[in-house]
Motif scaffolding. Structure first.
Motif, PDB file in Angstrom:
ATOM      1  N   CYS A 158      -5.747  -6.026  42.700  1.00 53.66           N
ATOM      2  CA  CYS A 158      -5.925  -6.415  41.548  1.00 53.66           C
ATOM      3  C   CYS A 158      -6.895  -5.097  40.551  1.00 53.66           C
ATOM      4  N   ALA A 159      -6.326  -4.331  39.887  1.00 56.40           N
ATOM      5  CA  ALA A 159      -7.462  -3.678  39.240  1.00 56.40           C
ATOM      6  C   ALA A 159      -7.397  -3.720  37.377  1.00 56.40           C
ATOM      7  N   ALA A 160      -8.327  -3.651  36.473  1.00 58.94           N
ATOM      8  CA  ALA A 160      -8.291  -3.739  35.042  1.00 58.94           C
ATOM      9  C   ALA A 160      -7.969  -2.081  34.743  1.00 58.94           C
ATOM     10  N   LYS A 161      -8.051  -2.153  33.761  1.00 58.55           N
ATOM     11  CA  LYS A 161      -8.547  -1.242  32.565  1.00 58.55           C
ATOM     12  C   LYS A 161      -8.557  -1.789  31.268  1.00 58.55           C
ATOM     13  N   TYR A 162     -10.002  -1.074  30.888  1.00 58.97           N
ATOM     14  CA  TYR A 162     -10.266  -1.401  29.069  1.00 58.97           C
ATOM     15  C   TYR A 162      -9.415  -1.084  28.452  1.00 58.97           C
ATOM     16  N   LEU A 163      -8.611  -1.322  27.314  1.00 61.74           N
ATOM     17  CA  LEU A 163      -7.791  -1.479  26.269  1.00 61.74           C
ATOM     18  C   LEU A 163      -6.870  -0.046  26.970  1.00 61.74           C
ATOM     19  N   ALA A 164      -6.020  -0.220  27.985  1.00 59.30           N
ATOM     20  CA  ALA A 164      -5.606   0.969  28.574  1.00 59.30           C
ATOM     21  C   ALA A 164      -4.326   0.632  29.244  1.00 59.30           C
ATOM     22  N   THR A 165      -3.439   0.982  29.944  1.00 56.09           N
ATOM     23  CA  THR A 165      -3.394   0.915  30.994  1.00 56.09           C
ATOM     24  C   THR A 165      -3.380   1.161  32.645  1.00 56.09           C
ATOM     25  N   CYS A 166      -3.418   0.354  33.332  1.00 51.25           N
ATOM     26  CA  CYS A 166      -3.865   0.517  34.494  1.00 51.25           C
ATOM     27  C   CYS A 166      -2.938   0.035  35.553  1.00 51.25           C
ATOM     28  N   ALA A 167      -2.421   1.972  35.791  1.00 44.16           N
ATOM     29  CA  ALA A 167      -1.563   2.077  36.332  1.00 44.16           C
ATOM     30  C   ALA A 167      -1.720   3.558  37.282  1.00 44.16           C
ATOM     31  N   SER A 168      -2.564   3.728  37.628  1.00 42.79           N
ATOM     32  CA  SER A 168      -3.411   4.769  38.970  1.00 42.79           C
ATOM     33  C   SER A 168      -4.194   4.064  39.167  1.00 42.79           C
ATOM     34  N   ARG A 169      -5.243   5.059  40.040  1.00 45.84           N
ATOM     35  CA  ARG A 169      -6.378   4.587  41.146  1.00 45.84           C
ATOM     36  C   ARG A 169      -6.831   4.899  39.957  1.00 45.84           C
ATOM     37  N   SER A 170      -7.497   6.386  39.816  1.00 43.87           N
ATOM     38  CA  SER A 170      -8.154   6.575  38.910  1.00 43.87           C
ATOM     39  C   SER A 170      -8.526   6.336  37.336  1.00 43.87           C
ATOM     40  N   SER A 171      -7.549   5.608  36.965  1.00 46.81           N
ATOM     41  CA  SER A 171      -7.478   5.467  35.408  1.00 46.81           C
ATOM     42  C   SER A 171      -8.249   4.390  35.482  1.00 46.81           C
ATOM     43  N   CYS A 172      -7.997   2.925  36.150  1.00 47.35           N
ATOM     44  CA  CYS A 172      -8.582   1.908  36.421  1.00 47.35           C
ATOM     45  C   CYS A 172      -9.695   1.279  36.478  1.00 47.35           C
ATOM     46  N   ASP A 173     -10.417   0.166  35.985  1.00 48.61           N
ATOM     47  CA  ASP A 173     -11.729   0.568  35.965  1.00 48.61           C
ATOM     48  C   ASP A 173     -12.277  -0.393  36.894  1.00 48.61           C
ATOM     49  N   THR A 174     -11.871  -1.634  37.293  1.00 53.44           N
ATOM     50  CA  THR A 174     -12.026  -2.534  38.011  1.00 53.44           C
ATOM     51  C   THR A 174     -11.295  -2.775  38.584  1.00 53.44           C
ATOM     52  N   TRP A 175     -12.010  -2.665  40.017  1.00 53.26           N
ATOM     53  CA  TRP A 175     -10.999  -3.543  40.859  1.00 53.26           C
ATOM     54  C   TRP A 175     -11.439  -4.858  42.174  1.00 53.26           C
ATOM     55  N   GLY A 176     -10.498  -5.685  42.243  1.00 52.43           N
ATOM     56  CA  GLY A 176     -10.741  -6.821  43.119  1.00 52.43           C
ATOM     57  C   GLY A 176     -11.181  -6.518  44.534  1.00 52.43           C
ATOM     58  N   GLN A 177     -11.305  -7.771  44.985  1.00 54.32           N
ATOM     59  CA  GLN A 177     -11.775  -7.660  46.864  1.00 54.32           C
ATOM     60  C   GLN A 177     -10.627  -7.667  48.002  1.00 54.32           C
ATOM     61  N   GLY A 178      -9.183  -7.265  47.223  1.00 58.35           N
ATOM     62  CA  GLY A 178      -8.310  -7.506  47.666  1.00 58.35           C
ATOM     63  C   GLY A 178      -8.133  -8.833  48.299  1.00 58.35           C
ATOM     64  N   THR A 179      -6.421  -8.763  49.235  1.00 61.63           N
ATOM     65  CA  THR A 179      -6.417 -10.043  49.678  1.00 61.63           C
ATOM     66  C   THR A 179      -4.694  -9.550  50.410  1.00 61.63           C
ATOM     67  N   GLN A 180      -4.585  -9.591  52.083  1.00 60.60           N
ATOM     68  CA  GLN A 180      -3.961  -9.681  52.644  1.00 60.60           C
ATOM     69  C   GLN A 180      -2.660  -9.931  52.860  1.00 60.60           C
ATOM     70  N   VAL A 181      -1.438  -9.471  52.898  1.00 59.92           N
ATOM     71  CA  VAL A 181      -0.443  -9.843  52.849  1.00 59.92           C
ATOM     72  C   VAL A 181       0.759  -8.791  53.798  1.00 59.92           C
ATOM     73  N   THR A 182       1.133 -10.069  54.872  1.00 52.78           N
ATOM     74  CA  THR A 182       1.605  -9.365  56.222  1.00 52.78           C
ATOM     75  C   THR A 182       3.120 -10.435  56.363  1.00 52.78           C
ATOM     76  N   VAL A 183       3.855  -8.730  56.800  1.00 57.17           N
ATOM     77  CA  VAL A 183       5.605  -9.427  57.001  1.00 57.17           C
ATOM     78  C   VAL A 183       5.828  -9.382  57.877  1.00 57.17           C
ATOM     79  N   SER A 184       6.453 -10.290  58.870  1.00 55.31           N
ATOM     80  CA  SER A 184       7.068  -9.930  60.222  1.00 55.31           C
ATOM     81  C   SER A 184       8.656  -9.648  59.992  1.00 55.31           C
ATOM     82  N   ALA A 185       8.999  -8.842  61.011  1.00 49.60           N
ATOM     83  CA  ALA A 185      10.611  -8.900  61.327  1.00 49.60           C
ATOM     84  C   ALA A 185      11.307  -9.875  61.286  1.00 49.60           C
TER      85      ALA A 185
END
Length: 123
Positions: A96-123
């Motif tokens: 998850c990521a956030a950008k103050y007063l702007a759209t967060c749609a690129s790695r360089s533009s986002c201000d803050t990041w969460g720690q991440g959560t793993q998603v695993t999809v098996s066949a």
């Protein structure tokens, strides 16, 4: 100042659904454009979805259009990523990521990041 905490990841089978949640604190939530990104080993973090401050507009990478839906509940300071028809290639750590007063749609533009959560999809 902004803190983001993701949850909802897990192990599922192809075709299943999963909903990720991200709770934000430290800033007025409606001032934050929110986004979801994902990353697998050996690859750069890639954009998945974004939503504007009021939820009026959403954006998706082509590979998830029609399957994933980003939404936000401003009363709960939470952004969601509903993932349907999951495929093995969706397997990744989702951030998850956030950008103050702007759209967060690129790695360089986002201000803050969460720690991440793993998603695993098996066949």
């Amino acid at each position: 100042q902004v803190q983001l905490i993701e949850s909802g990841g897990g192990l599922v089978q192809a075709g299943d659904s999963l909903r990720l949640s991200c709770v934000a604190s430290g800033r007025t939530f409606t001032n934050l454009g929110m986004g979801w990104f994902r990353q697998t080993p050996g690859k750069e973090r890639e954009f998945v979805a974004a939503i504007t401050r009021t939820g009026g507009s959403t954006y998706y990478t082509d590979s998830v259009k029609g399957r994933f839906t980003i939404s936000r509940d401003n009363a709960k300071n939470t952004v969601y990523l509903q993932m349907n028809s999951l495929k093995p290639e969706d397997t990744a750590v989702y951030y998850c990521a956030a950008k103050y007063l702007a759209t967060c749609a690129s790695r360089s533009s986002c201000d803050t990041w969460g720690q991440g959560t793993q998603v695993t999809v098996s066949a």
